[in-house]
Write an enzyme that holds these catalytic residues in place. Structure first.
Site, PDB file in Angstrom:
ATOM      1  CG  ASN A 208      -0.221  -0.133   2.516  1.00  0.00           C
ATOM      2  OD1 ASN A 208       0.570   0.738   2.869  1.00  0.00           O
ATOM      3  ND2 ASN A 208      -0.478  -1.206   3.260  1.00  0.00           N
ATOM      4  CG  ASP A 276      -7.245  -5.426   5.582  1.00  0.00           C
ATOM      5  OD1 ASP A 276      -6.924  -5.350   6.780  1.00  0.00           O
ATOM      6  OD2 ASP A 276      -7.766  -4.484   4.949  1.00  0.00           O
ATOM      7  CE  LYS A 341      -9.865  -4.354  13.330  1.00  0.00           C
ATOM      8  NZ  LYS A 341      -9.514  -5.487  12.461  1.00  0.00           N
TER       9      LYS A 341
END
Length: 398
Positions: A208, A276, A341
């Protein structure tokens, strides 16, 4: 800036010992008093006469020298300093420190001291990567020893990789940080940063646009407040922070392993942009282009590092902070992420291409906590880091 401070400088036997001469000059120029200690093997690389001349003090070498013991007992010598600096810290000396050995002047001083200790490791890349060295490093960090470096570069032996001792100017910065009285003194904080690279084949990977700039700036701000920082970083395009214990990784799985190895810590800040997904079965050979045929990639989910640490139960850091890069519904998505989370805070930002934030020098964040969302104005990533570090310090010192 170091006027009135006394540094006990332990020089071990490695080729990087020549750099300590410049370190002594820099420390003296800042007003510090430097008391040098040399191992026997250190004298094979730099002479005690050179070290003494630069430090302006005698060099301590022999544990059983009655004259030295009469003038300054080794127990007292180990306790009058404001900071003990070991540079270079060889693999052998690190092993002795971790094992509690005390068989010469240097190791006896290190065992007898109640003064903060900082090491600047220097060794061959294979020695640095060896499981025993990494095990010893973890033990030393757990004992509160600060670590600066090592750097990545060419070795005297001709190899390349991590293991070069940090430059004297970087060690000086780390010394100044260690001696600054800040609200986070005595606190150990973990920071993750940068992207991860998930391999497709030996030459291609999924990544990324994260530069690692925010993570580096945050680690620096935390150290400026006195924290000891373990910095786990993917392949970032910005340099890691000077004075942190830097652990370089490539993949999400490697980052999780490094994070778990760094525990326990007082706080964990997950600023890394972790992929991910990964390719379920990366090819061991380059995937060749074939006319009319496109490769089919099957994906698997990467471990959720933030959730794993947030929900670990016993041994969980007192404060866990996650980051959320969003392109829409920033506050709503960040609030849902915090609950999902199990972390304490989420630092969310809008990374639409038109904002220029992803990979840029500025950031515009919203800090989501149990109390609600705090919208901060757009500012540089360094300014965001100072403000966030102050908020972390306020929480940990309550």
């Amino acid at each position: 800036m170091l006027a009135g401070k006394r540094i006990l400088l332990i020089i071990a036997g490695g080729i990087a010992a020549y750099k300590t001469l410049e370190l002594i000059r820099l420390l003296k120029r800042q007003g510090a008093a430097v008391t040098p200690v040399m191992t026997r093997s250190a004298a094979e690389f730099v002479t005690p006469l050179s070290v003494s001349a630069l430090a302006g003090e005698k060099v301590y070498t022999d544990l059983f020298d009655l004259t030295e013991e009469a003038e300054m007992g080794h127990i007292q010598l180990s306790r009058v300093a404001d900071l003990v600096v070991v540079a270079p810290a060889t693999a052998d000396l690190m092993a002795k420190m971790a094992g509690g050995h005390a068989d010469d002047m240097a190791t006896t001083l290190l065992m007898a001291t109640d003064t903060p200790v900082m090491i600047a490791p220097a060794m061959n890349v294979r020695m640095w990567d060896h499981p025993a060295t990494q095990r010893n490093l973890k033990a030393l960090v757990a004992d509160g020893v600060r670590v600066v470096g090592p750097n990545v570069g060419d070795m005297a032996c001709g190899e390349h990789g991590p293991g070069r001792m940090s430059e004297p100017a970087d060690i000086l910065d780390a010394v100044r940080s260690a001696l600054s009285a800040g609200p986070l003194a005595g606190k150990h904080i973990l920071v993750t940063s940068g992207p991860t690279h998930e391999p497709i084949d030996p030459v291609r990977y999924i990544a990324n646009r994260s530069s690692g700039a925010q993570g580096t700036a945050l680690a620096t701000a935390l150290m400026d407040l006195g924290a000891q920082v373990t910095f786990v970083t993917g392949p970032a395009s910005v340099a890691p922070p000077v004075g942190a214990n830097v652990v370089a990784v490539e993949t999400a799985a490697e980052m999780l392993a490094a994070v778990e190895a760094a525990l326990p810590v007082d706080a964990a800040v997950f600023a890394a942009a972790v992929a991910d997904w990964r390719v379920a079965s990366a090819s061991g050979k380059k995937i060749k282009k074939q006319d009319g045929a496109l490769p089919v990639l099957e994906f698997a989910e990467n471990p959720d590092i933030l959730a794993r640490i947030s929900q670990m139960g016993a041994g969980r850091p007192r404060l866990v902070v996650g980051f959320a890069a969003e392109t829409h519904d920033v506050i709503e998505n960040a609030t849902a992420k915090r609950l999902r989370k199990g972390c304490d805070w989420i630092v969310a930002n809008d990374v639409r291409p038109e904002t220029g934030i992803m990979g840029g020098s500025e950031n515009k964040v919203t800090v989501v906590t149990e109390e609600g969302a705090m919208d901060w104005p757009r500012m540089t990533k360094a300014e965001v880091s100072v403000q966030l570090a102050a908020k972390i310090a306020d929480t940990l010192t309550r």
